[in-house]
Design a protein around this motif. Structure first.
Motif, short mmCIF file in Angstrom:
data_model
loop_
_atom_site.label_atom_id
_atom_site.label_comp_id
_atom_site.label_asym_id
_atom_site.label_seq_id
_atom_site.Cartn_x
_atom_site.Cartn_y
_atom_site.Cartn_z
N GLU A 121 -25.08 76.53 133.39
CA GLU A 121 -25.23 77.96 133.65
C GLU A 121 -24.91 78.79 132.41
O GLU A 121 -25.47 79.86 132.21
N GLN A 122 -23.99 78.29 131.58
CA GLN A 122 -23.60 79.01 130.38
C GLN A 122 -24.62 78.90 129.26
O GLN A 122 -24.77 79.82 128.45
N LEU A 123 -25.33 77.77 129.21
CA LEU A 123 -26.21 77.49 128.07
C LEU A 123 -27.68 77.75 128.33
O LEU A 123 -28.50 77.68 127.41
N TRP A 124 -28.04 78.02 129.58
CA TRP A 124 -29.42 78.36 129.91
C TRP A 124 -29.43 79.59 130.80
O TRP A 124 -28.46 79.88 131.49
N THR A 125 -30.55 80.30 130.80
CA THR A 125 -30.65 81.52 131.61
C THR A 125 -31.54 81.31 132.82
O THR A 125 -31.06 81.27 133.95
N ASP A 126 -32.84 81.19 132.62
CA ASP A 126 -33.77 81.13 133.74
C ASP A 126 -34.37 79.74 133.94
O ASP A 126 -35.41 79.57 134.53
N GLU A 127 -33.69 78.72 133.45
CA GLU A 127 -34.19 77.35 133.59
C GLU A 127 -33.01 76.41 133.76
O GLU A 127 -31.88 76.72 133.41
N ALA A 128 -33.28 75.27 134.36
CA ALA A 128 -32.20 74.31 134.63
C ALA A 128 -31.61 73.74 133.35
O ALA A 128 -30.42 73.57 133.21
N GLY A 129 -32.48 73.44 132.37
CA GLY A 129 -31.99 72.89 131.12
C GLY A 129 -31.69 71.41 131.22
O GLY A 129 -31.45 70.87 132.30
N ASP A 130 -31.70 70.75 130.09
CA ASP A 130 -31.46 69.31 130.04
C ASP A 130 -30.11 69.06 129.38
O ASP A 130 -30.03 68.65 128.23
N LEU A 131 -29.03 69.31 130.13
CA LEU A 131 -27.68 69.16 129.58
C LEU A 131 -27.39 67.72 129.12
O LEU A 131 -26.79 67.54 128.06
N PRO A 132 -27.78 66.70 129.89
CA PRO A 132 -27.50 65.33 129.42
C PRO A 132 -28.08 65.05 128.03
O PRO A 132 -27.43 64.40 127.21
N ALA A 133 -29.29 65.56 127.76
CA ALA A 133 -29.91 65.33 126.45
C ALA A 133 -29.13 66.07 125.36
O ALA A 133 -28.93 65.54 124.27
N VAL A 134 -28.69 67.30 125.66
CA VAL A 134 -27.92 68.08 124.69
C VAL A 134 -26.58 67.40 124.41
O VAL A 134 -26.15 67.29 123.26
N ALA A 135 -25.92 66.92 125.47
CA ALA A 135 -24.64 66.23 125.29
C ALA A 135 -24.82 64.96 124.47
O ALA A 135 -23.98 64.62 123.63
N SER A 136 -25.92 64.26 124.70
CA SER A 136 -26.19 63.04 123.94
C SER A 136 -26.40 63.35 122.46
O SER A 136 -25.89 62.64 121.58
N ARG A 137 -27.12 64.43 122.18
CA ARG A 137 -27.32 64.82 120.78
C ARG A 137 -26.00 65.23 120.15
O ARG A 137 -25.76 64.97 118.96
N LEU A 138 -25.13 65.88 120.92
CA LEU A 138 -23.83 66.28 120.38
C LEU A 138 -23.01 65.05 119.98
O LEU A 138 -22.40 65.02 118.91
N ARG A 139 -23.00 64.03 120.82
CA ARG A 139 -22.27 62.79 120.47
C ARG A 139 -22.82 62.20 119.18
O ARG A 139 -22.05 61.74 118.32
N LYS A 140 -24.13 62.21 119.04
CA LYS A 140 -24.75 61.66 117.84
C LYS A 140 -24.39 62.47 116.60
O LYS A 140 -24.05 61.91 115.55
N GLU A 141 -24.43 63.80 116.74
CA GLU A 141 -24.14 64.65 115.58
C GLU A 141 -22.68 64.56 115.17
O GLU A 141 -22.35 64.67 113.99
N LEU A 142 -21.78 64.40 116.12
CA LEU A 142 -20.37 64.26 115.77
C LEU A 142 -20.16 63.08 114.84
O LEU A 142 -19.39 63.16 113.88
N LYS A 143 -20.85 62.00 115.10
CA LYS A 143 -20.74 60.82 114.23
C LYS A 143 -21.41 61.07 112.88
O LYS A 143 -20.88 60.70 111.83
#
Length: 219
Positions: A58-80
């Motif tokens: 709800e915080q990261l998208w406005t009028d769409e469900a959004g793909d949070l799992p994909a964003v979280a996965s990219r975050l894990r990758k970028e942290l490394k």
């Protein structure tokens, strides 16, 4: 890329301006302005606190469900990729960014510094508090998560830090009056004029600037 540095230092996360992170002994790494960066900021500002995936969506998208799992996965990758291997994010359940306790966030340092000045300054502390306040204003003049598209999270946080900058500008005028130094008063006058532009109908916006003008014989 790791630098030739053996000093022990905390992780640094800068969220004002273009987002950058620095791991101990490493060069600063810049993050792209996207939802992965916003998820990093959302969780970094809630240390040792779990948030639901529904709320984060709800915080990261406005009028769409959004793909949070994909964003979280990219975050894990970028942290490394950005040398932050010691920062972890769970793959299941609630979201919580595991940060070392001594992690430094620029916006939290600015909030703390403005709060210290607002609590009151003794005459013996004026010089030190002026430096503290200028340090806060130097980062509060930057845009929170510069370049990122608007989301509920981003809008709320930008308003919060704009208000904090306004409070810091008022304190700058008050300190300059007490210090009585011409150069500092000139800096504070710029701050006072900016505060008046932000809230032109608020009496509290005008009073510190008026006092500066009175002392300078211009009012």
């Amino acid at each position: 890329m790791r630098a030739d540095c053996t000093d022990i230092a905390p992780i640094e996360i800068s969220l004002l301006g273009r987002v950058t992170t620095r791991a101990p002994g490493c060069e600063p790494r810049t993050w792209s302005p996207n939802r992965t960066t916003q998820l990093l900021a959302l969780l970094a500002l809630r240390p040792r606190e779990s948030v639901s995936r529904v709320w984060a969506t709800e915080q990261l998208w406005t009028d769409e469900a959004g793909d949070l799992p994909a964003v979280a996965s990219r975050l894990r990758k970028e942290l490394k990729e950005k040398d932050l291997e010691q920062v972890t994010l769970p793959t299941k359940g609630a979201l919580e960014l595991k940060l070392p306790e001594d992690t430094v966030l620029d916006c939290q340092v600015a909030m703390r510094n403005v709060g210290i000045v607002k609590r009151g300054v003794e005459d013996s502390e004026l010089e030190q508090m002026w430096v503290t306040l200028r340090s806060a204003l130097s980062v509060l003049g930057l845009t929170f998560l510069e370049g990122c598209n608007d989301t509920p999270f981003l809008g709320d946080r930008r308003r919060q830090f704009e208000e904090l900058r306004y409070q810091a500008q008022l304190e700058s005028c008050k300190l300059a009056v007490r210090l009585g130094d011409h150069e500092r008063r000139a800096e504070a006058r710029v701050d006072g004029e900016a505060a008046v532009r932000k809230y032109p109908t608020f009496e509290e916006s005008h009073l510190p600037l008026i006092q500066l003008l009175i002392d300078d014989g211009e009012f």
